[in-house]
Design a protein around this motif. Structure first.
Motif, PDB file in Angstrom:
ATOM      1  N   ALA A  78     -30.148 -47.234  67.549  1.00 36.12           N
ATOM      2  CA  ALA A  78     -28.840 -47.138  68.208  1.00 36.12           C
ATOM      3  C   ALA A  78     -28.966 -47.311  69.716  1.00 36.12           C
ATOM      4  O   ALA A  78     -28.137 -47.986  70.351  1.00 36.12           O
ATOM      5  CB  ALA A  78     -28.204 -45.790  67.871  1.00 36.12           C
ATOM      6  N   LEU A  79     -30.007 -46.717  70.316  1.00 40.04           N
ATOM      7  CA  LEU A  79     -30.215 -46.882  71.759  1.00 40.04           C
ATOM      8  C   LEU A  79     -30.574 -48.331  72.095  1.00 40.04           C
ATOM      9  O   LEU A  79     -30.155 -48.858  73.137  1.00 40.04           O
ATOM     10  CB  LEU A  79     -31.313 -45.941  72.240  1.00 40.04           C
ATOM     11  CG  LEU A  79     -30.982 -44.441  72.183  1.00 40.04           C
ATOM     12  CD1 LEU A  79     -32.193 -43.616  72.566  1.00 40.04           C
ATOM     13  CD2 LEU A  79     -29.810 -44.118  73.099  1.00 40.04           C
ATOM     14  N   GLY A  80     -31.350 -48.967  71.192  1.00 33.32           N
ATOM     15  CA  GLY A  80     -31.662 -50.385  71.415  1.00 33.32           C
ATOM     16  C   GLY A  80     -30.413 -51.244  71.402  1.00 33.32           C
ATOM     17  O   GLY A  80     -30.267 -52.169  72.209  1.00 33.32           O
ATOM     18  N   ILE A 101     -22.876 -44.026  68.718  1.00 31.28           N
ATOM     19  CA  ILE A 101     -23.586 -44.029  67.436  1.00 31.28           C
ATOM     20  C   ILE A 101     -24.861 -43.205  67.554  1.00 31.28           C
ATOM     21  O   ILE A 101     -25.207 -42.410  66.664  1.00 31.28           O
ATOM     22  CB  ILE A 101     -23.889 -45.470  66.986  1.00 31.28           C
ATOM     23  CG1 ILE A 101     -22.582 -46.225  66.723  1.00 31.28           C
ATOM     24  CG2 ILE A 101     -24.773 -45.475  65.743  1.00 31.28           C
ATOM     25  CD1 ILE A 101     -22.780 -47.688  66.387  1.00 31.28           C
ATOM     26  N   ALA A 102     -25.575 -43.371  68.686  1.00 33.15           N
ATOM     27  CA  ALA A 102     -26.769 -42.556  68.918  1.00 33.15           C
ATOM     28  C   ALA A 102     -26.416 -41.075  69.001  1.00 33.15           C
ATOM     29  O   ALA A 102     -27.160 -40.212  68.499  1.00 33.15           O
ATOM     30  CB  ALA A 102     -27.476 -43.017  70.194  1.00 33.15           C
ATOM     31  N   ASP A 103     -25.294 -40.743  69.611  1.00 32.07           N
ATOM     32  CA  ASP A 103     -24.857 -39.340  69.668  1.00 32.07           C
ATOM     33  C   ASP A 103     -24.657 -38.768  68.263  1.00 32.07           C
ATOM     34  O   ASP A 103     -25.046 -37.628  67.978  1.00 32.07           O
ATOM     35  CB  ASP A 103     -23.549 -39.229  70.453  1.00 32.07           C
ATOM     36  CG  ASP A 103     -23.757 -39.457  71.941  1.00 32.07           C
ATOM     37  OD1 ASP A 103     -24.921 -39.503  72.373  1.00 32.07           O
ATOM     38  OD2 ASP A 103     -22.750 -39.583  72.660  1.00 32.07           O
ATOM     39  N   LEU A 122     -32.837 -35.402  70.800  1.00 31.48           N
ATOM     40  CA  LEU A 122     -32.057 -35.155  72.014  1.00 31.48           C
ATOM     41  C   LEU A 122     -32.732 -35.779  73.233  1.00 31.48           C
ATOM     42  O   LEU A 122     -32.058 -36.321  74.129  1.00 31.48           O
ATOM     43  CB  LEU A 122     -31.905 -33.647  72.215  1.00 31.48           C
ATOM     44  CG  LEU A 122     -31.268 -33.191  73.537  1.00 31.48           C
ATOM     45  CD1 LEU A 122     -29.822 -33.661  73.629  1.00 31.48           C
ATOM     46  CD2 LEU A 122     -31.345 -31.672  73.666  1.00 31.48           C
ATOM     47  N   ALA A 123     -34.061 -35.718  73.275  1.00 34.22           N
ATOM     48  CA  ALA A 123     -34.780 -36.229  74.442  1.00 34.22           C
ATOM     49  C   ALA A 123     -34.716 -37.748  74.554  1.00 34.22           C
ATOM     50  O   ALA A 123     -34.754 -38.293  75.671  1.00 34.22           O
ATOM     51  CB  ALA A 123     -36.235 -35.765  74.391  1.00 34.22           C
ATOM     52  N   LEU A 124     -34.626 -38.442  73.423  1.00 31.72           N
ATOM     53  CA  LEU A 124     -34.640 -39.913  73.467  1.00 31.72           C
ATOM     54  C   LEU A 124     -33.467 -40.483  74.267  1.00 31.72           C
ATOM     55  O   LEU A 124     -33.682 -41.282  75.197  1.00 31.72           O
ATOM     56  CB  LEU A 124     -34.657 -40.467  72.039  1.00 31.72           C
ATOM     57  CG  LEU A 124     -35.983 -40.311  71.284  1.00 31.72           C
ATOM     58  CD1 LEU A 124     -35.825 -40.773  69.836  1.00 31.72           C
ATOM     59  CD2 LEU A 124     -37.083 -41.107  71.975  1.00 31.72           C
ATOM     60  N   PRO A 125     -32.218 -40.159  73.986  1.00 36.35           N
ATOM     61  CA  PRO A 125     -31.124 -40.724  74.795  1.00 36.35           C
ATOM     62  C   PRO A 125     -31.117 -40.202  76.228  1.00 36.35           C
ATOM     63  O   PRO A 125     -30.768 -40.948  77.156  1.00 36.35           O
ATOM     64  CB  PRO A 125     -29.860 -40.311  74.038  1.00 36.35           C
ATOM     65  CG  PRO A 125     -30.268 -39.161  73.202  1.00 36.35           C
ATOM     66  CD  PRO A 125     -31.690 -39.367  72.853  1.00 36.35           C
ATOM     67  N   ILE A 157     -23.416 -32.292  73.881  1.00 32.54           N
ATOM     68  CA  ILE A 157     -22.369 -31.734  73.023  1.00 32.54           C
ATOM     69  C   ILE A 157     -22.661 -32.029  71.559  1.00 32.54           C
ATOM     70  O   ILE A 157     -22.521 -31.158  70.679  1.00 32.54           O
ATOM     71  CB  ILE A 157     -20.998 -32.297  73.436  1.00 32.54           C
ATOM     72  CG1 ILE A 157     -20.613 -31.754  74.819  1.00 32.54           C
ATOM     73  CG2 ILE A 157     -19.936 -31.944  72.407  1.00 32.54           C
ATOM     74  CD1 ILE A 157     -19.351 -32.367  75.386  1.00 32.54           C
ATOM     75  N   ALA A 158     -23.084 -33.267  71.267  1.00 32.47           N
ATOM     76  CA  ALA A 158     -23.417 -33.610  69.880  1.00 32.47           C
ATOM     77  C   ALA A 158     -24.558 -32.742  69.364  1.00 32.47           C
ATOM     78  O   ALA A 158     -24.526 -32.255  68.221  1.00 32.47           O
ATOM     79  CB  ALA A 158     -23.781 -35.094  69.783  1.00 32.47           C
ATOM     80  N   TRP A 159     -25.579 -32.519  70.201  1.00 29.18           N
ATOM     81  CA  TRP A 159     -26.704 -31.692  69.768  1.00 29.18           C
ATOM     82  C   TRP A 159     -26.279 -30.241  69.557  1.00 29.18           C
ATOM     83  O   TRP A 159     -26.705 -29.597  68.596  1.00 29.18           O
ATOM     84  CB  TRP A 159     -27.816 -31.762  70.804  1.00 29.18           C
ATOM     85  CG  TRP A 159     -29.070 -31.054  70.365  1.00 29.18           C
ATOM     86  CD1 TRP A 159     -30.099 -31.571  69.641  1.00 29.18           C
ATOM     87  CD2 TRP A 159     -29.413 -29.687  70.625  1.00 29.18           C
ATOM     88  NE1 TRP A 159     -31.061 -30.631  69.413  1.00 29.18           N
ATOM     89  CE2 TRP A 159     -30.674 -29.455  70.007  1.00 29.18           C
ATOM     90  CE3 TRP A 159     -28.792 -28.642  71.304  1.00 29.18           C
ATOM     91  CZ2 TRP A 159     -31.293 -28.215  70.068  1.00 29.18           C
ATOM     92  CZ3 TRP A 159     -29.421 -27.408  71.349  1.00 29.18           C
ATOM     93  CH2 TRP A 159     -30.662 -27.203  70.755  1.00 29.18           C
TER      94      TRP A 159
END
Length: 429
Positions: A78-80, A101-103, A122-125, A157-159
């Motif tokens: 998703a980040l890609g 989408i990543a969230d 959480l750390a990736l985004p 917030i998502a996490w």
């Protein structure tokens, strides 16, 4: 071992296949309704329905495919997609969509995975946003810190939402397990007191009479005969008391304790009639050659069927179930399947009935499985091993030296432990 039936083919397909099929159908429809569709899909001119849609389709399909098995890789995909969408200057909404989408994947990881996996997700985004912000500062590229801060806030917030769901589930499971343990412990202590009050006195009398009889066996045959008669009468009274106590423990408050012998699989037809009176249609199938069974196995199998049918009455959204009793060479298989098309519509119970059935099967060294079926409904299955001699012995009198007394005590304790978890309700009108 108890094997679960394979789910239908359509349910075995991963979610990514369905998402990919949806996007494929949409693209195929557009090929028939617009000219030069392939040219539009491979380019973008400020229209989000062109190439940005293709990027979104690829990202969502890959994310749905990887979400269950490799959730961290789904976050990376998703980040890609978001990084790729940053180059589409004419479509500013493409990159935020990929980031959302990543969230969603981060929230899923926080709700269903371990703390280590959720923190990594959480750390990736956050690391990606920090890298983009740093890259823009080093290369004098105009960036908006407020926008990046807003994206970081959505990730947090998502996490937090997912972590709250995870903690709520863990707390519910902990409370349920603690309540089950406390119920079992309290009932076992009560059973110990009941057994002591009822059995200790009679067993003491039996020991005294046996000792006296052994001492006067050669010199006073009449006294020996009287001692044996006293042992016989006391044994009868003890066994009858055990049956009454077991019946009392298995009855609800305000109901009289049954004095008759505990039922077995021979009473299934009567149970089916009672279930029909309660509005439940029970289909009963017997496989193999029916034969007499040990009393503890016969009673355990009947109670498992009774409790499972009771759960259909109390908690299921359907009124149909199928009971199968299989007589194997060395085991007895009991299966109760709820034929509902989906999950139960009623409020689910505390699960004490399932815990009681599992406890009863474990005391007989059997196997137990219970859970929702992939095609809908609920399934309870038990496999009870049978001894080499499967003839039921119900003598009128048993002396203390015979194994039957110990078996009766063990059966009473084992079945009463199940009652500790949840006293079953008789199925009837």
């Amino acid at each position: 071992m108890i094997t679960e039936p394979r789910p239908p083919l359509l349910r075995r397909l991963p979610a990514g296949v369905w998402v990919g099929a949806l996007w494929t159908a949409l693209v195929a429809f557009r090929f028939f309704t617009r000219e030069n569709e392939l040219h539009h899909l491979l380019n973008y001119h400020g229209n989000p329905e062109d190439m940005p849609m293709v990027v979104t389709a690829v990202v969502t399909t890959l994310v749905a495919t990887l979400l269950v098995r490799l959730p961290l890789l789904a976050v990376v995909v998703a980040l890609g997609g978001g990084m790729f969408a940053l180059g589409m200057w004419g479509v500013p909404e493409a990159a935020p969509l990929q980031f959302l989408i990543a969230d969603a994947v981060v929230g899923y990881c926080a709700a269903t995975r371990s703390r280590r996996v959720s923190l990594t997700a959480l750390a990736l985004p956050l690391a990606t946003l920090a890298g983009l912000l740093l890259w823009g500062a080093v290369n004098d590229y105009p960036v908006n810190p407020l926008a990046y801060g807003g994206f970081a806030a959505t990730v947090l917030i998502a996490w937090l939402i997912g972590n709250t769901v995870h903690q709520g589930r863990a707390h519910t499971e902990a409370l349920r397990g603690r309540a089950s343990e406390q119920a079992i412990t309290a009932e076992r202590l009560r059973i110990a007191r009941e057994l002591h009050d009822m059995v200790a006195h009679n067993i003491g009398i039996i020991a005294i009479q046996a000792g006296m009889g052994s001492r006067v066996m050669d010199t006073q045959p009449a006294e020996t005969r009287a001692a044996l008669e006293a042992i016989e009468a006391t044994s009868r009274e003890t066994l009858a008391g055990l049956r009454r106590m077991l019946g009392a423990l298995r009855q609800g408050e305000g109901e009289p304790a049954p004095l008759e012998v505990m039922p077995g699989l021979g009473e299934l037809d009567r149970l089916v009639e009672k279930a029909a009176g309660a509005g439940v249609r029970v289909a009963l199938t017997r496989r193999g050659e029916a034969r007499p069974l040990p009393s503890e196995v016969d009673l355990a199998a009947y109670r498992i069927v009774q409790e499972a049918v009771t759960n259909v009455v109390k908690h299921s959204g359907t009124r149909d179930c199928h009971v199968t009793v299989g007589y194997g060479p060395r085991e007895l298989d009991v299966t109760v399947v709820d034929l509902g098309a989906g999950a139960a519509t009623g409020t689910p119970g505390t699960g004490y009935g399932l815990a009681g059935m599992r406890e009863r099967v474990a005391l007989l060294d059997g196997e137990f499985a219970a859970g929702p079926r992939p095609e809908g409904g609920f399934r309870v299955a038990a496999r009870l091993p049978l001894p080499e001699a499967t003839a039921v012995r119900t003598p009128a009198v048993q002396t203390p030296g015979e194994p039957g007394v110990g078996t009766a005590v063990g059966t009473a304790v084992g079945t009463a432990v199940e009652t500790a978890v949840e006293t079953p309700v008789e199925v009837g009108p």
